[in-house]
Design an enzyme around this catalytic site. Sequence first.
Site, short mmCIF file in Angstrom:
data_model
loop_
_atom_site.label_atom_id
_atom_site.label_comp_id
_atom_site.label_asym_id
_atom_site.label_seq_id
_atom_site.Cartn_x
_atom_site.Cartn_y
_atom_site.Cartn_z
N GLU A 8 94.50 46.44 36.74
CA GLU A 8 93.34 46.07 37.56
C GLU A 8 92.07 46.61 36.91
OE1 GLU A 8 93.32 46.95 41.74
OE2 GLU A 8 95.46 46.51 41.93
N GLU A 41 98.98 51.29 43.50
CA GLU A 41 98.07 52.41 43.82
C GLU A 41 98.73 53.34 44.84
OE1 GLU A 41 94.37 50.50 45.01
OE2 GLU A 41 93.75 50.64 42.93
C1 BGP Z 1 92.43 47.97 44.62
C2 BGP Z 1 93.54 47.06 45.10
C3 BGP Z 1 93.33 45.63 44.88
C4 BGP Z 1 91.87 45.17 44.82
C5 BGP Z 1 90.93 46.19 44.22
C6 BGP Z 1 89.47 45.83 44.40
O1 BGP Z 1 92.42 49.07 45.45
O2 BGP Z 1 94.77 47.41 44.45
O3 BGP Z 1 94.06 45.00 45.90
O4 BGP Z 1 91.42 44.74 46.04
O5 BGP Z 1 91.15 47.46 44.73
O6 BGP Z 1 89.00 46.41 45.59
P1 BGP Z 1 88.23 45.56 46.68
O7 BGP Z 1 89.01 44.31 46.85
O8 BGP Z 1 88.18 46.42 47.88
O9 BGP Z 1 86.85 45.30 46.10
#
Ligand code: BGP
Length: 487
Positions: free
Chosen positions: A385, A192
């Site tokens: 993701e 990201e």
């Molecule tokens: C993205 C990241 C991941 C993961 C995901 C879910 O930004 O790449 O690391 O965490 O978000 O977000 P969160 O864990 O804040 O719910």
Amino acid sequence: MSKTQVFPEHFLWGGAIAANQAEGAFDADGKGLSTADMVPYYKKKDYANLSALMHVSSETIAEAMKTKTAVGYPKRYGIDFYHHYREDIALFAEMGFKTFRLSINWSRIFPNGDDHEPNEAGLQFYDNVFDELRKYGIEPLVTLSHYEMPMTLVLNYGGWANRKVISFFVKYAETVMNRYQDKVKYWLTFNEINTTIIEPFTGGGIVGDKEVNLLQASYQALHHQFVASSLVTKRAREINPVFQIGCMLARMIHYPATSSPEDVQQAQFDNQMNLLHTDVQARGSYPPIIKRYFEEHQIHIVKETEDDQILKKNTVDFISFSYYTSLVSTTTPEKYGSTGGNLYSTVKNPNLKVTEWGWQLDPIGLRTVLKELYDRYQLPLFVVENGLGAKDTIEEDGSIIDDYRIDYFRQHIGQLKEAILDGVEVMGYTSWGAIDIISASTSEMSKRYGFIYVDQDDEGHGTLNRKKKKSFDWYKKVIATNGEDLA
Ligand code: BGP
């Protein structure tokens, strides 16, 4: 392939984690402190202002640098994947994973980032993990940078705003690509990469209160990351031509709040500023719009003469991205309420329901994103993701009936299937949080994503025992039928 098969024969089904959210062992076997180790658990949370939850000030850093234990710092203990990886990988194999996305924690390999020699114990850990994966025929998908920058590079160099960090990152990438060239084929450079602008400390090791012009420092840091990503892509091809190198974007698709031309223009701009990152990494140059944006915001990127050529000649083999939700653009935000959504807030979309954390649920948006990215770049795509953060409860009989998570995946994988029928070339799909891990934005454990429950609460108490949820067998069936049976 039978006539009904929609997903390609060797579609890479799997799940994803990040080192800093799972490994724990933050100071074990020579590992140095990383940016993730600075983030305390905030009891008071405003879910509509996610970047505040990830925000780290100089005071926070000073306090964290003095703290030698993991207590109160969830990303320092994770779910102890460092010691549980064999058990966890066996569970992934039981689901039938073809691939597993994980990151190498940069500060485990070069504890200070500028060390002359790598930390052998750190290298050995990932050798063990990759060997375990390959024992089950699971292909590693490795993220080189997933919010785990060595803190020494932040404190002594100012993070990615300092051009010297490019050489440190390239040296780290060369070290691991050489070391694991027979075990890892798929590599992603920056997770990201657009986070560097949205959350400069998390994405670029930029300490906000130390910068006179944070936006300038963030875009300078991003430029250095683009150059570093291209140099790593170049070195990857020299090390092993079999390697496939991908960039990774948090694709934040923006819809116009209304059909007013103003809202449509705003949405177009917001989408262009997000796609700027894949434009640079897949097309090899900044898009035309950036010139006006930089002028209007007094941003002047310091470049070396060879930078443009480096970007142009070393573009990626595929584009990977995270997709959780869609966002809304408008020139009149005051008319609407606001809600959260991976990394930052947005105005509410009246057509969409939201998760317990206020993220809008939009499966069709995944199809829209896939078609639009393929149209724009004509490169293979990889969804690395996608998942639902939710509160899970354990029933009397010990079961965890996460039908809401099955529903989320059924709908999103259903739209992925539509996109493939629309002609989009997709390499694979790794759900976010193959197993419950620490939330990136809130450092909570209670925001659970996994097919596997981990017994640990938000304060870090628990047995760490792993337990299959109902979605475990559902996903196992999806993989076994190569995406045909989503029932
Ligand atoms: C993205 C990241 C991941 C993961 C995901 C879910 O930004 O790449 O690391 O965490 O978000 O977000 P969160 O864990 O804040 O719910």
